[in-house]
Design a protein around this motif. Structure first.
Motif, PDB file in Angstrom:
ATOM      1  N   ALA A 468      73.741  51.432  72.800  1.00  0.00           N
ATOM      2  CA  ALA A 468      72.852  51.539  71.641  1.00  0.00           C
ATOM      3  C   ALA A 468      73.131  52.810  70.849  1.00  0.00           C
ATOM      4  O   ALA A 468      73.092  52.820  69.607  1.00  0.00           O
ATOM      5  N   ARG A 469      73.462  53.894  71.540  1.00  0.00           N
ATOM      6  CA  ARG A 469      73.757  55.156  70.854  1.00  0.00           C
ATOM      7  C   ARG A 469      75.062  55.064  70.072  1.00  0.00           C
ATOM      8  O   ARG A 469      75.138  55.488  68.914  1.00  0.00           O
ATOM      9  N   VAL A 470      76.090  54.484  70.685  1.00  0.00           N
ATOM     10  CA  VAL A 470      77.390  54.349  70.012  1.00  0.00           C
ATOM     11  C   VAL A 470      77.275  53.453  68.786  1.00  0.00           C
ATOM     12  O   VAL A 470      77.860  53.738  67.731  1.00  0.00           O
ATOM     13  N   ALA A 471      76.491  52.378  68.870  1.00  0.00           N
ATOM     14  CA  ALA A 471      76.376  51.430  67.763  1.00  0.00           C
ATOM     15  C   ALA A 471      75.373  51.864  66.710  1.00  0.00           C
ATOM     16  O   ALA A 471      75.210  51.179  65.699  1.00  0.00           O
ATOM     17  N   GLY A 472      74.700  52.969  66.923  1.00  0.00           N
ATOM     18  CA  GLY A 472      73.734  53.447  65.934  1.00  0.00           C
ATOM     19  C   GLY A 472      72.377  52.797  66.043  1.00  0.00           C
ATOM     20  O   GLY A 472      71.543  52.955  65.147  1.00  0.00           O
ATOM     21  N   VAL A 525      76.056  48.580  56.929  1.00  0.00           N
ATOM     22  CA  VAL A 525      75.671  49.978  57.113  1.00  0.00           C
ATOM     23  C   VAL A 525      76.360  50.834  56.056  1.00  0.00           C
ATOM     24  O   VAL A 525      77.370  50.432  55.459  1.00  0.00           O
ATOM     25  N   ASP A 526      75.837  52.017  55.845  1.00  0.00           N
ATOM     26  CA  ASP A 526      76.440  52.895  54.834  1.00  0.00           C
ATOM     27  C   ASP A 526      77.753  53.456  55.353  1.00  0.00           C
ATOM     28  O   ASP A 526      78.069  53.377  56.552  1.00  0.00           O
ATOM     29  N   SER A 527      78.529  54.062  54.450  1.00  0.00           N
ATOM     30  CA  SER A 527      79.875  54.525  54.793  1.00  0.00           C
ATOM     31  C   SER A 527      79.851  55.624  55.846  1.00  0.00           C
ATOM     32  O   SER A 527      80.723  55.682  56.715  1.00  0.00           O
ATOM     33  N   ALA A 528      78.838  56.496  55.804  1.00  0.00           N
ATOM     34  CA  ALA A 528      78.761  57.570  56.794  1.00  0.00           C
ATOM     35  C   ALA A 528      78.497  57.002  58.190  1.00  0.00           C
ATOM     36  O   ALA A 528      79.131  57.398  59.173  1.00  0.00           O
ATOM     37  N   MET A 529      77.557  56.043  58.289  1.00  0.00           N
ATOM     38  CA  MET A 529      77.263  55.427  59.572  1.00  0.00           C
ATOM     39  C   MET A 529      78.468  54.628  60.051  1.00  0.00           C
ATOM     40  O   MET A 529      78.805  54.638  61.247  1.00  0.00           O
ATOM     41  N   GLU A 530      79.157  53.934  59.138  1.00  0.00           N
ATOM     42  CA  GLU A 530      80.336  53.161  59.501  1.00  0.00           C
ATOM     43  C   GLU A 530      81.411  54.069  60.091  1.00  0.00           C
ATOM     44  O   GLU A 530      82.019  53.748  61.124  1.00  0.00           O
ATOM     45  N   ALA A 531      81.644  55.209  59.437  1.00  0.00           N
ATOM     46  CA  ALA A 531      82.658  56.143  59.925  1.00  0.00           C
ATOM     47  C   ALA A 531      82.306  56.663  61.307  1.00  0.00           C
ATOM     48  O   ALA A 531      83.160  56.766  62.200  1.00  0.00           O
ATOM     49  N   GLN A 532      81.009  56.969  61.530  1.00  0.00           N
ATOM     50  CA  GLN A 532      80.570  57.474  62.833  1.00  0.00           C
ATOM     51  C   GLN A 532      80.736  56.413  63.907  1.00  0.00           C
ATOM     52  O   GLN A 532      81.207  56.691  65.016  1.00  0.00           O
ATOM     53  N   ILE A 533      80.370  55.149  63.590  1.00  0.00           N
ATOM     54  CA  ILE A 533      80.502  54.056  64.559  1.00  0.00           C
ATOM     55  C   ILE A 533      81.958  53.860  64.947  1.00  0.00           C
ATOM     56  O   ILE A 533      82.302  53.723  66.127  1.00  0.00           O
ATOM     57  N   VAL A 554      88.554  50.353  54.266  1.00  0.00           N
ATOM     58  CA  VAL A 554      87.757  51.135  55.212  1.00  0.00           C
ATOM     59  C   VAL A 554      88.532  52.416  55.491  1.00  0.00           C
ATOM     60  O   VAL A 554      89.509  52.430  56.253  1.00  0.00           O
ATOM     61  N   VAL A 555      88.087  53.494  54.873  1.00  0.00           N
ATOM     62  CA  VAL A 555      88.821  54.765  54.961  1.00  0.00           C
ATOM     63  C   VAL A 555      88.821  55.318  56.374  1.00  0.00           C
ATOM     64  O   VAL A 555      89.799  55.893  56.842  1.00  0.00           O
ATOM     65  N   ALA A 556      87.711  55.097  57.101  1.00  0.00           N
ATOM     66  CA  ALA A 556      87.559  55.718  58.425  1.00  0.00           C
ATOM     67  C   ALA A 556      88.381  55.037  59.503  1.00  0.00           C
ATOM     68  O   ALA A 556      88.491  55.552  60.606  1.00  0.00           O
ATOM     69  N   PHE A 557      88.951  53.878  59.215  1.00  0.00           N
ATOM     70  CA  PHE A 557      89.709  53.146  60.230  1.00  0.00           C
ATOM     71  C   PHE A 557      91.200  53.365  59.991  1.00  0.00           C
ATOM     72  O   PHE A 557      91.772  52.834  59.042  1.00  0.00           O
TER      73      PHE A 557
END
Length: 574
Positions: A468-472, A525-533, A554-557
């Motif tokens: 649950a923590r990893v997935a937000g 989800v927003d881009s910040a949450m997506e990057a964190q996930i 997807v910049v974070a991937f």
């Protein structure tokens, strides 16, 4: 005669043919579910026969009461007969209660066994079957049609036994009392039999029509209420209401026709019997005047005629129920004969490995479609790599996911996981190793905690909390009144789209798969949450294969490789 057998299921439902064959098929399918309840059913049968026999004794006691007691002034005989009649009535009442309890217990367990087995079978069918079949139709067959079958099969056995005994006993007593009056009953039975034969086709046709109308309404209500937001958004309330009125009108017409025919089937035999009883009184009065018949015998004879008419009425109703049951067994048969598209092969096994995927010249078209969703796709995905799959809408991205989890098999080509064709993998083990988080999130109406734990029911609370923590999920669960124990509502209706996606992501993470596929799963989800996930997934699944399917950048991937599925579905490795 063909047979359809499903491995791992108890039922074997032969295919229907002629009417006699269809009757045999129905009993062949029902009996395995009734067999475990045979001690209770045997007790019900025995008690029912005792009650029926007691019922046959009462008219005879009435005759003795009148002729040997009342008319002769013998009070002792009157007292004995009255006491016997009261004792029989009390015994029948007590035995009837016990019989009903045993009957309800055994028949409900039988119905539940039938439904559980069919439900188990339905869970083996492809998602394509459910997307192309009205849910209301399936629901009606699992409930109304199966209940009709169970009710008829169980009740018919006891009805036939009890009514046959009652009828045979009454006829024997009637013949003993007056052969002349018995001929009247025989004529009545002949007229009733001819009428029932003529009404058979109409009852069967109207039963089928009425059941289909009920299915139409169930399917309409489930679909409309499931899309109520869309109905409101496009001001479709009045149109949907008018549609329901139209469906109700069609069902009402069918039901009225069935009721009229059913009433005729039940009432005409009763009318003929009433007329015959009146004739018996007329003839009997003449015989009493002549001294060849006593008043007690006449009253007992009429009572036995009524006792004989009740079984005839019951068997007539049973005949109507039989026509409805035949309709129901045909509808249930259609469910049972749906074959799973995908099953474990005889050599299927749990294959271990690091998650290396090799797709060789895979071509696939969905059942019933002439368009190829994928054409000659060839891709190699090393274990532990990060892969980005892109392509226009309809290019086959989600189709590729369905093939990787083996909801379908390729029409041509093959897919290897760790060097073994997916067809040789155990389905259960494969779907633990290949976890998919799709854009369309499917949640159950339980708590966040239980939804996350669905794929691993034995997972500890600490493991669930980590996923649950990893997935937000933990971030928004803290704001809920009961945290992870909060109920999500039907299909997650109390949560936002992004929150539902995070729960689905946590569910997949908890499986600890060797291949994790994110099919537009972070679009809510927003881009910040997506990057964190994505960063958390990289840290948690550093040795696993991660596949991100998206139609947007997807910049974070940071992908090791990109697979572009063009409009024809041909794979191109970049």
């Amino acid at each position: 005669m063909g047979r359809l057998k499903h491995s791992g299921h108890r039922f074997t439902l032969p295919q229907g043919g002629a009417s006699g064959s269809a009757d045999l098929n129905m009993w062949q399918w029902i009996l395995p579910f009734a067999a475990p309840q045979w001690p209770r059913f045997a007790a019900v049968a025995l008690l029912s026969l005792v009650v029926a026999a007691a019922g046959l004794a009462q008219p005879y006691l009435s005759q003795r009461l009148i002729d040997d007691g009342m008319l002769k002034g013998d009070f002792d005989t009157v007292l004995v007969c009255v006491s016997a009649m009261v004792a029989l009535a009390v015994a029948c009442a007590l035995l009837g209660g016990v019989t009903r309890y045993l009957h309800t217990h055994a028949s409900s367990r039988m119905l539940h066994g039938m439904r559980e087995d069919m439900f188990k079978h339905l869970l083996t069918l492809s998602p394509h079957y459910f997307s192309s079949t009205r849910q209301g139709d399936i629901h009606t067959r699992l409930n109304a049609d199966m209940a009709e079958l169970q009710r008829f099969v169980v009740d018919s056995v006891f009805s036939v036994m009890n009514n046959t005994l009652m009828f045979a006993g009454a006829v024997i007593m009637l013949g003993y009392m007056s052969a002349e009056l018995l001929a009247v009953l025989a004529a009545v039975l002949l007229v009733n039999a001819v009428f029932l034969r003529m009404a058979r086709a109409h009852v069967e046709r109207l039963s089928q029509e009425t059941r289909e109308r009920g299915t139409d309404i169930a399917a309409f209500l489930m679909e409309t209420l499931g899309l109520v937001k869309c109905v409101q958004a496009f001001n479709g309330q009045a149109r949907s209401f008018a549609d329901l009125i139209r469906l109700h009108e069609r069902q009402r017409v069918s039901s009225l026709k069935l009721q009229v025919v059913g009433y005729a089937v039940g009432s005409l035999p009763a009318l003929v019997m009433s007329v015959s009883i009146a004739l018996v009184f007329l003839v009997g009065a003449q015989r009493i005047a002549q001294g060849s018949l006593t008043l007690g015998v006449l009253i007992a004879f009429v009572t036995y005629m009524q006792r004989a008419s009740a079984p005839v009425q019951a068997l007539a109703s049973l005949y109507t129920g039989y026509q409805r049951a035949k309709v129901s067994v045909g509808r249930v048969r259609e469910l049972a004969q749906e074959c799973p598209l995908i099953t474990n092969t005889a050599s299927a096994r749990a294959v271990r490995g690091r998650g290396h995927l090799a797709i060789h010249q895979v071509t696939f078209a969905y059942p019933g479609s002439n368009r190829q969703a994928l054409r000659a796709v060839t891709v190699d995905i090393p274990a532990g790599s990060r892969v980005l799959v892109t392509g226009a809408s309809g290019s086959g991205k989600s189709t590729l996911v369905d093939l990787l989890q083996r909801h379908f098999d390729p029409d041509d080509g093959r897919i290897l996981l760790d060097g073994v064709d997916l067809r040789e993998h155990s389905l259960e083990h494969l779907r633990r190793r290949v976890a998919v988080v799709s854009q369309t999130t499917e949640l159950f109406s339980s708590s966040l905690l239980e939804n996350i734990r669905y794929g691993r029911p034995c997972a500890s609370d600490d493991e669930v909390c980590l996923a649950a923590r990893v997935a937000g999920v933990e971030a928004f669960a803290k704001q809920l009144e009961h945290g992870l124990d909060t109920l999500v509502g039907q299909r997650g209706s109390r949560l936002s789209g992004g929150q539902r996606q995070r729960i689905a992501l946590a569910r997949a993470i908890l499986l600890k798969p060797r291949i994790l596929i994110l099919d537009e799963s972070t679009s809510g989800v927003d881009s910040a949450m997506e990057a964190q996930i994505l960063r958390d997934i990289d840290a948690l699944f550093a040795g696993s294969t991660r596949i991100l399917i998206t139609h947007r950048p997807v910049v974070a991937f940071h992908a090791d490789r990109v697979i572009d599925l063009n409009e024809t579905g041909a794979g191109c490795l970049q």
